[in-house]
Design a protein around this motif. Structure first.
Motif, PDB file in Angstrom:
ATOM      1  N   GLU A 243     -22.203 -25.398  -4.537  1.00 19.37           N
ATOM      2  CA  GLU A 243     -21.136 -26.081  -4.936  1.00 19.37           C
ATOM      3  C   GLU A 243     -20.389 -26.542  -3.611  1.00 19.37           C
ATOM      4  O   GLU A 243     -20.430 -25.876  -2.659  1.00 19.37           O
ATOM      5  CB  GLU A 243     -20.149 -25.258  -5.625  1.00 19.37           C
ATOM      6  N   SER A 244     -20.343 -27.993  -3.362  1.00 21.51           N
ATOM      7  CA  SER A 244     -19.772 -28.609  -2.367  1.00 21.51           C
ATOM      8  C   SER A 244     -18.748 -27.995  -1.598  1.00 21.51           C
ATOM      9  O   SER A 244     -18.260 -28.051  -0.287  1.00 21.51           O
ATOM     10  CB  SER A 244     -19.874 -30.055  -2.410  1.00 21.51           C
ATOM     11  N   GLY A 245     -17.707 -27.603  -2.519  1.00 19.97           N
ATOM     12  CA  GLY A 245     -16.388 -27.152  -1.835  1.00 19.97           C
ATOM     13  C   GLY A 245     -16.827 -25.658  -1.150  1.00 19.97           C
ATOM     14  O   GLY A 245     -16.108 -25.466  -0.066  1.00 19.97           O
ATOM     15  N   GLN A 246     -17.629 -24.844  -1.851  1.00 17.32           N
ATOM     16  CA  GLN A 246     -17.893 -23.525  -1.203  1.00 17.32           C
ATOM     17  C   GLN A 246     -18.591 -23.792   0.214  1.00 17.32           C
ATOM     18  O   GLN A 246     -18.480 -23.152   1.144  1.00 17.32           O
ATOM     19  CB  GLN A 246     -18.808 -22.837  -2.216  1.00 17.32           C
ATOM     20  N   VAL A 247     -19.533 -24.683   0.197  1.00 13.40           N
ATOM     21  CA  VAL A 247     -20.527 -25.045   1.143  1.00 13.40           C
ATOM     22  C   VAL A 247     -19.632 -25.669   2.509  1.00 13.40           C
ATOM     23  O   VAL A 247     -19.868 -24.990   3.511  1.00 13.40           O
ATOM     24  CB  VAL A 247     -21.560 -26.034   0.725  1.00 13.40           C
ATOM     25  N   ARG A 251     -19.426 -23.624   5.978  1.00 20.09           N
ATOM     26  CA  ARG A 251     -19.620 -24.279   7.137  1.00 20.09           C
ATOM     27  C   ARG A 251     -18.668 -24.057   8.343  1.00 20.09           C
ATOM     28  O   ARG A 251     -18.631 -23.934   9.582  1.00 20.09           O
ATOM     29  CB  ARG A 251     -20.163 -25.799   7.067  1.00 20.09           C
ATOM     30  N   ARG A 252     -17.330 -24.306   7.794  1.00 20.49           N
ATOM     31  CA  ARG A 252     -16.317 -24.182   8.590  1.00 20.49           C
ATOM     32  C   ARG A 252     -16.071 -22.622   9.061  1.00 20.49           C
ATOM     33  O   ARG A 252     -15.847 -22.543  10.433  1.00 20.49           O
ATOM     34  CB  ARG A 252     -14.658 -24.582   7.856  1.00 20.49           C
ATOM     35  N   HIS A 253     -16.357 -21.569   8.224  1.00 13.85           N
ATOM     36  CA  HIS A 253     -16.528 -20.390   8.776  1.00 13.85           C
ATOM     37  C   HIS A 253     -17.319 -20.327  10.032  1.00 13.85           C
ATOM     38  O   HIS A 253     -17.102 -19.601  11.014  1.00 13.85           O
ATOM     39  CB  HIS A 253     -16.540 -19.472   7.699  1.00 13.85           C
ATOM     40  N   PHE A 254     -18.565 -20.652   9.612  1.00 13.59           N
ATOM     41  CA  PHE A 254     -19.677 -20.157  10.802  1.00 13.59           C
ATOM     42  C   PHE A 254     -19.409 -20.979  12.036  1.00 13.59           C
ATOM     43  O   PHE A 254     -19.615 -20.567  12.967  1.00 13.59           O
ATOM     44  CB  PHE A 254     -20.872 -20.750   9.851  1.00 13.59           C
ATOM     45  N   VAL A 255     -19.088 -22.457  11.821  1.00 13.45           N
ATOM     46  CA  VAL A 255     -18.803 -22.975  13.215  1.00 13.45           C
ATOM     47  C   VAL A 255     -17.464 -22.670  13.792  1.00 13.45           C
ATOM     48  O   VAL A 255     -17.552 -22.537  14.992  1.00 13.45           O
ATOM     49  CB  VAL A 255     -18.976 -24.537  12.949  1.00 13.45           C
TER      50      VAL A 255
END
Length: 284
Positions: A243-247, A251-255
């Motif tokens: 789901e794009s919102g979760q994705v 991504r923000r979390h990892f980066v």
């Protein structure tokens, strides 16, 4: 009959060979057909476009006779006539003794079909839940094994692979896990609606797989990942899909929070909460 579209992709005319329910929210459909001999893929998250018939139609309606002009002509057909198009990933590919593709598996997430669903089923979920041997579909897929619709591409120096996917990405994620060699470290989170959707994943990789079950109140996506301690790594590679919102949040979390090089993060929004695939294509 195969019809060229934009190399290395072609149309393939397929028939359902068999189906198997994997859980309340997933069904595996196996397709066959002579056309498959020309299908080639080395990707474990190979993206495909599937064209499905409406109820009462013997086959999906796509104006293939127009060659490269099929897309515009298909868009102009009435909604209740033109084939339903949905994007999926290839779960498995099998070959005959001569190395030619003989069968492919595609796993369908049954949104709206599973028990207690809060939303109505879409046309692809309805089709998959009722599919039977001999049903006909069209597939737009690769004729070249290495193609741009493969997204999972960890750099050669990767020392840790991190995966997250919801039920729409479980087919790709499990195919990836099964393909990884011994010795590679993997941390994976797979999110499904029901405990009965959990699958047995056979992998020789050094993998820690955590299943998150939404209906059991498990912490979801960012919360579960944020709370986890990742194995130490200098060159991690992250693959996030669903789901794009979760994705986007992951991504923000990892980066942003974990400091992973954004060039080593692959993120794919397979769907968006509250939107059909048609609406999502228009929005993008």
């Amino acid at each position: 009959m195969t019809t060229a579209v934009a190399a290395p992709f072609r149309f393939f005319s397929l028939q359902v060979v068999r189906t198997r329910r994997l859980g309340p929210s997933l069904v595996r459909v196996t397709f066959g057909g002579a056309d498959l001999q020309a299908l080639h893929s080395d990707g474990r998250d190979q993206s495909l476009s599937l064209f499905l018939p409406h109820p009462g139609q013997p086959e999906p309606v796509v104006p293939l006779d127009l060659g490269d002009n099929w897309w515009q002509a298909w868009r102009e057909l009435p909604d209740d006539i033109r084939a339903v198009m949905r994007s999926y990933t290839l779960r498995a590919l099998r070959q005959d003794a001569l190395g030619r593709t003989s069968e492919v598996d595609i796993d369908f997430a049954l949104h709206g079909v599973e028990p207690g669903a809060a939303t109505a089923a879409g046309p692809a979920s309805r089709w998959a839940s009722r599919a039977g041997a001999g049903d006909r579909v069209l597939l737009l897929g690769p004729a070249v094994a290495d193609n741009r619709a493969i997204r999972f591409r960890p750099p050669e120096d990767t020392d840790l692979i991190v995966l997250w996917g919801d039920e729409t990405a479980v087919p790709a994620a499990t195919a990836i896990l099964e393909s990884l060699p011994a010795g590679i470290r993997v941390q994976a989170w797979l999110e499904v609606p029901h405990a009965a959707d959990i699958q047995d994943v056979r992998t020789v990789a050094d993998a820690e797989i955590t299943w998150l079950v939404r209906h059991d109140g498990a912490p979801m996506a960012v919360d579960a990942v944020r709370a986890a301690d990742l194995p130490p790594a200098e060159r991690p590679y992250v693959w996030i899909a669903g789901e794009s919102g979760q994705v986007k949040a992951l991504r923000r979390h990892f980066v942003g929070e974990r400091g992973v090089d954004r060039r080593r993060v692959t993120f794919v929004g397979y769907w968006r909460q509250g939107m059909t695939e048609e609406q999502l294509r228009v929005a993008e």
